[in-house]
Write a protein that holds these residues in place. Structure first.
Motif, PDB file in Angstrom:
ATOM      1  N   PRO A 242      -8.649  -4.433  30.198  1.00  0.00           N
ATOM      2  CA  PRO A 242      -9.242  -3.836  29.158  1.00  0.00           C
ATOM      3  C   PRO A 242      -9.207  -4.862  27.472  1.00  0.00           C
ATOM      4  O   PRO A 242     -10.588  -5.556  27.169  1.00  0.00           O
ATOM      5  N   GLY A 243      -7.839  -4.755  27.954  1.00  0.00           N
ATOM      6  CA  GLY A 243      -7.100  -5.795  26.988  1.00  0.00           C
ATOM      7  C   GLY A 243      -8.249  -7.239  26.773  1.00  0.00           C
ATOM      8  O   GLY A 243      -8.364  -8.473  25.903  1.00  0.00           O
ATOM      9  N   ARG A 244      -8.464  -7.974  28.190  1.00  0.00           N
ATOM     10  CA  ARG A 244      -8.656  -9.773  28.367  1.00  0.00           C
ATOM     11  C   ARG A 244      -9.932  -9.332  27.926  1.00  0.00           C
ATOM     12  O   ARG A 244     -10.695 -10.501  27.049  1.00  0.00           O
ATOM     13  N   LEU A 245     -10.827  -8.470  28.207  1.00  0.00           N
ATOM     14  CA  LEU A 245     -12.011  -8.289  28.439  1.00  0.00           C
ATOM     15  C   LEU A 245     -12.552  -7.918  26.562  1.00  0.00           C
ATOM     16  O   LEU A 245     -13.858  -8.861  26.941  1.00  0.00           O
ATOM     17  N   GLU A 246     -11.768  -7.269  26.283  1.00  0.00           N
ATOM     18  CA  GLU A 246     -12.187  -7.356  24.992  1.00  0.00           C
ATOM     19  C   GLU A 246     -12.234  -8.828  24.182  1.00  0.00           C
ATOM     20  O   GLU A 246     -13.083  -9.325  23.068  1.00  0.00           O
ATOM     21  N   ARG A 247     -10.815  -9.159  24.728  1.00  0.00           N
ATOM     22  CA  ARG A 247     -11.018 -10.333  24.221  1.00  0.00           C
ATOM     23  C   ARG A 247     -12.045 -11.444  23.928  1.00  0.00           C
ATOM     24  O   ARG A 247     -12.829 -12.598  23.516  1.00  0.00           O
TER      25      ARG A 247
ATOM     26  N   LEU B  21      -7.029   7.784  29.638  1.00  0.00           N
ATOM     27  CA  LEU B  21      -5.259   8.834  28.431  1.00  0.00           C
ATOM     28  C   LEU B  21      -5.428   7.465  27.294  1.00  0.00           C
ATOM     29  O   LEU B  21      -4.912   8.182  26.913  1.00  0.00           O
ATOM     30  N   ALA B  22      -5.267   5.923  27.575  1.00  0.00           N
ATOM     31  CA  ALA B  22      -4.490   5.209  27.087  1.00  0.00           C
ATOM     32  C   ALA B  22      -5.246   5.682  26.286  1.00  0.00           C
ATOM     33  O   ALA B  22      -6.167   4.663  25.880  1.00  0.00           O
ATOM     34  N   ASP B  23      -4.376   4.806  25.223  1.00  0.00           N
ATOM     35  CA  ASP B  23      -4.589   4.773  23.620  1.00  0.00           C
ATOM     36  C   ASP B  23      -5.989   6.069  23.402  1.00  0.00           C
ATOM     37  O   ASP B  23      -7.229   5.219  22.453  1.00  0.00           O
ATOM     38  N   GLY B  24      -5.710   6.498  23.759  1.00  0.00           N
ATOM     39  CA  GLY B  24      -7.343   8.135  23.543  1.00  0.00           C
ATOM     40  C   GLY B  24      -8.393   7.744  23.842  1.00  0.00           C
ATOM     41  O   GLY B  24      -9.643   8.147  23.129  1.00  0.00           O
ATOM     42  N   GLY B  25      -8.783   6.740  25.055  1.00  0.00           N
ATOM     43  CA  GLY B  25      -9.712   6.219  25.811  1.00  0.00           C
ATOM     44  C   GLY B  25     -10.295   4.259  24.911  1.00  0.00           C
ATOM     45  O   GLY B  25     -11.743   4.742  24.683  1.00  0.00           O
ATOM     46  N   ARG B  26      -9.650   4.411  23.862  1.00  0.00           N
ATOM     47  CA  ARG B  26     -10.521   3.232  22.346  1.00  0.00           C
ATOM     48  C   ARG B  26     -10.028   2.254  23.354  1.00  0.00           C
ATOM     49  O   ARG B  26     -11.336   1.097  22.944  1.00  0.00           O
TER      50      ARG B  26
ATOM     51  N   LEU C 219     -11.876   1.597  26.193  1.00  0.00           N
ATOM     52  CA  LEU C 219     -13.646   1.436  26.855  1.00  0.00           C
ATOM     53  C   LEU C 219     -14.810   0.858  25.053  1.00  0.00           C
ATOM     54  O   LEU C 219     -15.646   0.495  26.332  1.00  0.00           O
ATOM     55  N   ALA C 220     -14.170   1.457  23.739  1.00  0.00           N
ATOM     56  CA  ALA C 220     -14.852   1.059  22.835  1.00  0.00           C
ATOM     57  C   ALA C 220     -15.878  -0.020  23.250  1.00  0.00           C
ATOM     58  O   ALA C 220     -16.523  -0.434  22.985  1.00  0.00           O
ATOM     59  N   PRO C 221     -14.682  -1.597  23.503  1.00  0.00           N
ATOM     60  CA  PRO C 221     -15.442  -2.404  23.393  1.00  0.00           C
ATOM     61  C   PRO C 221     -17.277  -2.143  23.988  1.00  0.00           C
ATOM     62  O   PRO C 221     -17.728  -3.298  24.337  1.00  0.00           O
ATOM     63  N   LEU C 222     -16.427  -2.580  25.145  1.00  0.00           N
ATOM     64  CA  LEU C 222     -16.985  -2.708  26.774  1.00  0.00           C
ATOM     65  C   LEU C 222     -18.208  -1.443  26.500  1.00  0.00           C
ATOM     66  O   LEU C 222     -19.478  -2.141  26.989  1.00  0.00           O
ATOM     67  N   LEU C 223     -18.439  -0.370  26.265  1.00  0.00           N
ATOM     68  CA  LEU C 223     -19.803   0.799  25.597  1.00  0.00           C
ATOM     69  C   LEU C 223     -20.425   0.269  24.615  1.00  0.00           C
ATOM     70  O   LEU C 223     -21.822  -0.039  24.424  1.00  0.00           O
TER      71      LEU C 223
ATOM     72  N   ARG D 235     -13.807  14.576  28.633  1.00  0.00           N
ATOM     73  CA  ARG D 235     -13.533  13.235  27.751  1.00  0.00           C
ATOM     74  C   ARG D 235     -15.007  12.775  28.387  1.00  0.00           C
ATOM     75  O   ARG D 235     -15.545  11.929  27.102  1.00  0.00           O
ATOM     76  N   LEU D 236     -15.029  12.059  29.356  1.00  0.00           N
ATOM     77  CA  LEU D 236     -15.973  11.050  30.034  1.00  0.00           C
ATOM     78  C   LEU D 236     -17.309  12.570  29.712  1.00  0.00           C
ATOM     79  O   LEU D 236     -18.466  11.971  29.696  1.00  0.00           O
ATOM     80  N   GLY D 237     -17.265  13.694  30.331  1.00  0.00           N
ATOM     81  CA  GLY D 237     -18.751  13.994  29.911  1.00  0.00           C
ATOM     82  C   GLY D 237     -19.413  13.948  28.599  1.00  0.00           C
ATOM     83  O   GLY D 237     -20.359  14.308  28.543  1.00  0.00           O
ATOM     84  N   ASP D 238     -18.392  13.903  27.296  1.00  0.00           N
ATOM     85  CA  ASP D 238     -19.004  13.755  26.410  1.00  0.00           C
ATOM     86  C   ASP D 238     -19.520  12.704  25.630  1.00  0.00           C
ATOM     87  O   ASP D 238     -20.879  12.750  25.511  1.00  0.00           O
ATOM     88  N   GLU D 239     -18.939  11.458  26.729  1.00  0.00           N
ATOM     89  CA  GLU D 239     -19.362  10.348  26.569  1.00  0.00           C
ATOM     90  C   GLU D 239     -20.562   9.585  26.928  1.00  0.00           C
ATOM     91  O   GLU D 239     -21.281   9.222  26.567  1.00  0.00           O
ATOM     92  N   PHE D 240     -21.172  10.266  28.542  1.00  0.00           N
ATOM     93  CA  PHE D 240     -21.693  10.007  29.437  1.00  0.00           C
ATOM     94  C   PHE D 240     -22.603  11.497  29.953  1.00  0.00           C
ATOM     95  O   PHE D 240     -21.912  12.775  30.344  1.00  0.00           O
TER      96      PHE D 240
END
Length: 185
Positions: free
Chosen positions: A64-69, A94-99, A101-105, A130-135
């Motif tokens: 995730p971090g590398r993709l964001e960068r 669960l990591a960082d409260g799901g944050r 994934l935010a850059p990818l989404l 959490r996934l149900g809320d997002e999708f």
């Protein structure tokens, strides 16, 4: 910029490396370009590798971090991404409260356009919620246990070991039945 058609996101560089190795083996027969971008390598090296061959990249396996960068630096664009696989989605969510994934989404509208597949050995209720809320159209398919397919699901096995028949050969298929053990044979 690299414009992958599919992105596989893994929570660790080690898991991304394993996924990359399997993906490149399968992709070789189909002339699919698979690239990897993880935090265990220098960001400049990943960027140079992704720019090689005019940015040709069918599948990108990343953390995730590398993709964001890479997205922030304009090295990766997601406007051609139609499929996203999140491996160990429980750890990613669960990591960082799901944050994570935010850059990818948010990238190039991928959150509204792409098909998402979430893979996990365990699915805590908090992650499912959490996934149900997002999708909104989330469908959960759970197997009867670790490494066992849900009843009625057709399972295809492709032998990717060295010297095996090419993936274009018909894979071994079987329909999962109630009471199946972990071992398909």
């Amino acid at each position: 910029a690299a414009r992958p058609r599919a992105i596989v996101l893994a929570p660790t560089a080690e898991l991304a490396a394993q996924t990359f190795e399997v993906a490149t083996t399968v992709a070789r027969a189909a002339s699919i370009k698979v690239r990897r971008a993880t935090a265990d390598a220098a960001a400049a090296r990943d960027a140079a590798f992704l720019r090689r061959d005019g940015g040709a990249c069918d599948v990108l396996v990343a953390t995730p971090g590398r993709l964001e960068r890479l997205i922030e630096d304009g090295v990766v664009r997601c406007d051609a991404t139609t499929d996203v696989v999140l491996d160990e989605v429980d750890a990613l969510t669960l990591a960082d409260g799901g944050r994570l994934l935010a850059p990818l989404l948010a990238a190039d509208g991928v959150g509204e356009r792409a098909r998402f597949v979430f893979v996990t050995a365990t699915l805590p209720r908090t992650v499912e919620a959490r996934l149900g809320d997002e999708f909104d159209d989330l469908r959960v398919v759970k197997g009867p246990g670790l490494h066992r397919a849900p009843r009625g699901l057709t399972v295809a096995f492709v032998d990717c070991s060295e010297g095996a028949a090419p993936p274009s050969a018909a894979p071994t298929r079987r329909r999962a039945r109630a009471g199946d053990r972990d071992d398909p044979d």
